[in-house]
Design a protein around this motif. Sequence first.
Motif, PDB file in Angstrom:
ATOM      1  N   SER A  61       5.482  39.818  32.572  1.00  0.00           N
ATOM      2  CA  SER A  61       4.973  39.267  31.472  1.00  0.00           C
ATOM      3  C   SER A  61       3.599  39.596  31.240  1.00  0.00           C
ATOM      4  N   PHE A  62       3.502  39.958  30.035  1.00  0.00           N
ATOM      5  CA  PHE A  62       2.209  40.350  29.552  1.00  0.00           C
ATOM      6  C   PHE A  62       2.070  40.509  28.108  1.00  0.00           C
ATOM      7  N   GLY A  63       0.895  40.636  27.460  1.00  0.00           N
ATOM      8  CA  GLY A  63       0.990  41.036  25.863  1.00  0.00           C
ATOM      9  C   GLY A  63       0.128  41.990  25.388  1.00  0.00           C
ATOM     10  N   SER A  64      -0.411  43.019  26.325  1.00  0.00           N
ATOM     11  CA  SER A  64      -1.126  43.995  26.010  1.00  0.00           C
ATOM     12  C   SER A  64      -1.065  45.475  26.992  1.00  0.00           C
ATOM     13  N   ARG A  65      -1.493  46.557  26.391  1.00  0.00           N
ATOM     14  CA  ARG A  65      -1.284  47.656  27.394  1.00  0.00           C
ATOM     15  C   ARG A  65       0.061  47.841  28.057  1.00  0.00           C
ATOM     16  N   ALA A  66       1.104  47.634  27.110  1.00  0.00           N
ATOM     17  CA  ALA A  66       2.488  47.777  27.581  1.00  0.00           C
ATOM     18  C   ALA A  66       2.933  49.048  28.153  1.00  0.00           C
ATOM     19  N   LYS A  67       2.572  49.943  27.819  1.00  0.00           N
ATOM     20  CA  LYS A  67       2.995  51.445  28.717  1.00  0.00           C
ATOM     21  C   LYS A  67       2.525  51.237  29.950  1.00  0.00           C
ATOM     22  N   GLU A  68       1.143  50.782  30.342  1.00  0.00           N
ATOM     23  CA  GLU A  68       0.642  50.674  31.747  1.00  0.00           C
ATOM     24  C   GLU A  68       1.563  49.534  32.610  1.00  0.00           C
ATOM     25  N   THR A 125      14.584  51.274  40.061  1.00  0.00           N
ATOM     26  CA  THR A 125      15.780  51.334  39.443  1.00  0.00           C
ATOM     27  C   THR A 125      15.822  50.024  38.705  1.00  0.00           C
ATOM     28  N   GLY A 126      16.685  50.006  37.535  1.00  0.00           N
ATOM     29  CA  GLY A 126      17.331  48.924  37.067  1.00  0.00           C
ATOM     30  C   GLY A 126      16.583  48.772  35.596  1.00  0.00           C
ATOM     31  N   PRO A 127      16.877  47.594  34.818  1.00  0.00           N
ATOM     32  CA  PRO A 127      16.405  47.482  33.447  1.00  0.00           C
ATOM     33  C   PRO A 127      14.907  47.397  33.324  1.00  0.00           C
ATOM     34  N   LEU A 128      14.259  47.653  32.636  1.00  0.00           N
ATOM     35  CA  LEU A 128      12.849  47.461  32.155  1.00  0.00           C
ATOM     36  C   LEU A 128      12.973  46.214  31.210  1.00  0.00           C
ATOM     37  N   MET A 129      12.116  45.326  31.521  1.00  0.00           N
ATOM     38  CA  MET A 129      12.130  44.273  30.433  1.00  0.00           C
ATOM     39  C   MET A 129      10.938  43.388  30.748  1.00  0.00           C
ATOM     40  N   CYS A 130      10.322  43.146  29.525  1.00  0.00           N
ATOM     41  CA  CYS A 130       9.118  41.983  29.336  1.00  0.00           C
ATOM     42  C   CYS A 130       9.701  40.819  28.819  1.00  0.00           C
ATOM     43  N   SER A 131      10.006  39.954  29.782  1.00  0.00           N
ATOM     44  CA  SER A 131      10.499  38.783  29.461  1.00  0.00           C
ATOM     45  C   SER A 131       9.778  37.668  28.951  1.00  0.00           C
ATOM     46  N   GLU A 132       8.343  37.900  28.815  1.00  0.00           N
ATOM     47  CA  GLU A 132       7.410  36.971  28.310  1.00  0.00           C
ATOM     48  C   GLU A 132       6.302  38.031  27.535  1.00  0.00           C
ATOM     49  N   PHE A 133       6.674  38.473  26.396  1.00  0.00           N
ATOM     50  CA  PHE A 133       5.825  38.966  25.695  1.00  0.00           C
ATOM     51  C   PHE A 133       4.667  38.265  24.904  1.00  0.00           C
ATOM     52  N   TRP A 134       3.425  38.234  25.317  1.00  0.00           N
ATOM     53  CA  TRP A 134       2.327  37.311  24.824  1.00  0.00           C
ATOM     54  C   TRP A 134       2.137  37.926  23.579  1.00  0.00           C
ATOM     55  N   ASP A 135       2.681  37.417  22.451  1.00  0.00           N
ATOM     56  CA  ASP A 135       2.323  38.020  20.978  1.00  0.00           C
ATOM     57  C   ASP A 135       1.221  37.032  20.220  1.00  0.00           C
ATOM     58  N   LEU A 187      10.090  37.382  23.100  1.00  0.00           N
ATOM     59  CA  LEU A 187       8.742  37.019  22.455  1.00  0.00           C
ATOM     60  C   LEU A 187       8.477  35.637  23.097  1.00  0.00           C
ATOM     61  N   TYR A 188       7.067  35.446  23.374  1.00  0.00           N
ATOM     62  CA  TYR A 188       6.551  34.400  23.857  1.00  0.00           C
ATOM     63  C   TYR A 188       5.171  34.303  23.170  1.00  0.00           C
ATOM     64  N   MET A 189       4.903  33.497  22.121  1.00  0.00           N
ATOM     65  CA  MET A 189       5.976  32.594  21.439  1.00  0.00           C
ATOM     66  C   MET A 189       6.538  33.116  20.058  1.00  0.00           C
ATOM     67  N   PHE A 190       7.975  33.006  19.795  1.00  0.00           N
ATOM     68  CA  PHE A 190       8.163  33.398  18.448  1.00  0.00           C
ATOM     69  C   PHE A 190       7.945  32.352  17.383  1.00  0.00           C
ATOM     70  N   HIS A 191       8.186  31.004  17.970  1.00  0.00           N
ATOM     71  CA  HIS A 191       7.740  30.021  16.982  1.00  0.00           C
ATOM     72  C   HIS A 191       6.617  29.064  17.529  1.00  0.00           C
ATOM     73  N   ALA A 203       1.682  32.796  16.604  1.00  0.00           N
ATOM     74  CA  ALA A 203       3.120  33.148  16.732  1.00  0.00           C
ATOM     75  C   ALA A 203       3.513  33.564  15.342  1.00  0.00           C
ATOM     76  N   PRO A 204       4.447  34.523  15.406  1.00  0.00           N
ATOM     77  CA  PRO A 204       5.040  34.914  13.979  1.00  0.00           C
ATOM     78  C   PRO A 204       5.454  33.632  13.009  1.00  0.00           C
TER      79      PRO A 204
END
Length: 478
Positions: free
Chosen positions: A94-101, A112-122, A154-158, A186-187
């Motif tokens: 869960s993060f909203g900046s410095r995505a690569k880091e 191993t396993g999937p990479l996921m940002c399941s709470e992308f603070w937009d 996306l957190y939050m889309f709405h 949000a968007p």
Amino acid sequence: PVRTLAPEFMVPASNYLRRVYDIVAPFQISRGGPVILVQIENEYGAYGNDHAYLRSLTDLTRQCGIDVPLTTVDQPAGTMLEDGSLPDLLATGSFGSRAKERLAKLRDVQRTGPLMCSEFWDGWFDSWGQYHHTTLSSACELADLLEAGASVNLYMFHGGTNFGLTNGANDKGQYRAITTSYDYDAPLDETGHPTAKYWEFREVLSRFTDLPDEVPSERPVAPVHAGTFTGALALSAIADQLGEFRPSGGALTMDSVGQYRGFARYRRIFDDDEFRPSAGPHILRIGEIRDRAIVEVDGRRIGVLERMDHDQVLTFDGSPSRIEILVEDMGRVNYGPRIGEHKGIVGSVSIDGTDVPDWEIAPLDIENLMPVGEALRQAVVVENNEVTVTAPTFLRAHVTIDGPTDLFLDTQGWGHGLAWINGHLLGRYSRRGPQRTLYVPAPYLRAGENELLVFETDPAEGLSWATLAGPDLGPVDW
């Protein structure tokens, strides 16, 4: 003892989860449904590190027929990822900046396993007394996530609204209650219409996939109305019908009398044959206020104590016969180790260093508007265009519109309190800002006359009401 193996928490939590999983299980992708993941906990690493507790939740989930992959989510910082997950669970970030880091940190913990940002603070939420938050780099961060092959939620889309008394709070050394608006930059905004960020995100997504032609409509200009309040009723005239006093029994929290949100009144009457402060200046000290207290001595307001300002002390003169304190729960802390704390007065109340026991507490049922409405119908009608409030007061007005449509209630010039429309509690307003309007959704309204009710708790003069053409969420700190 929330989020622990304590039976007081685990028994009701397990019962709740079983009911939820009864609904979810048939809709898993393994049975032809849309559910592809189930999350075990939410940012638990910011709260604790009890892996036996996480194991218990995981075992319960599997026992209830959930066979899709199980996940957790934590911030890729410190030891939160390790503390908040288990080896056989898929950790996500869960993060909203410095995505690569952040993705690199996640990969360090989970090789191993999937990479996921399941709470992308937009965006970010607002708190009373701060600026309205906006973010400028969210589209670039989203692009970085997708270019890395990561999944993203996306957190939050709405954006949304903390209607009623549903807002939360944070406390990382200073208590900060979240505003009524959860627009979040949000968007889609609080009303469900696209913002500039929506179009930026759409352009980024178009680089990676085909998009449908359908897009949401822009927010229309809202009708502008204005008027005056036609009725006023002091809280003191109706308070006894909203909650009766009872002995505190030593515990001064609101929770101890079953009041879990809103307001409670506290009262101490001093008899002549007991301890009673003599004439002269005195210091009133309260251990801790959660979260805002209006203090009166013999019916005279002596001040306000704010938790966010770490207030504890007020002064007053004279030999009091009665002290009354109106305490407001501004929102429960919903992140970190202070989750589950009680509200109201915590600790003792003292005068000049001497503890004052034997307080009475009266829960205030402000969500029961029937007595207020009945009393307002009998109250003196306000005859002029300006209303002055010197004590907590209910105000009534009528808003006449052609038909249901979204409105934005202007709270500029008001003090601190709550507002209802046709019995629907829109939420809290405060002169601290940043939020300067309350969102009134069209389904709350009807063609013709609509009743506006305001509970103003602070002194104010020249009060009137108005609606604006659009939302005003306050100044922005770039």
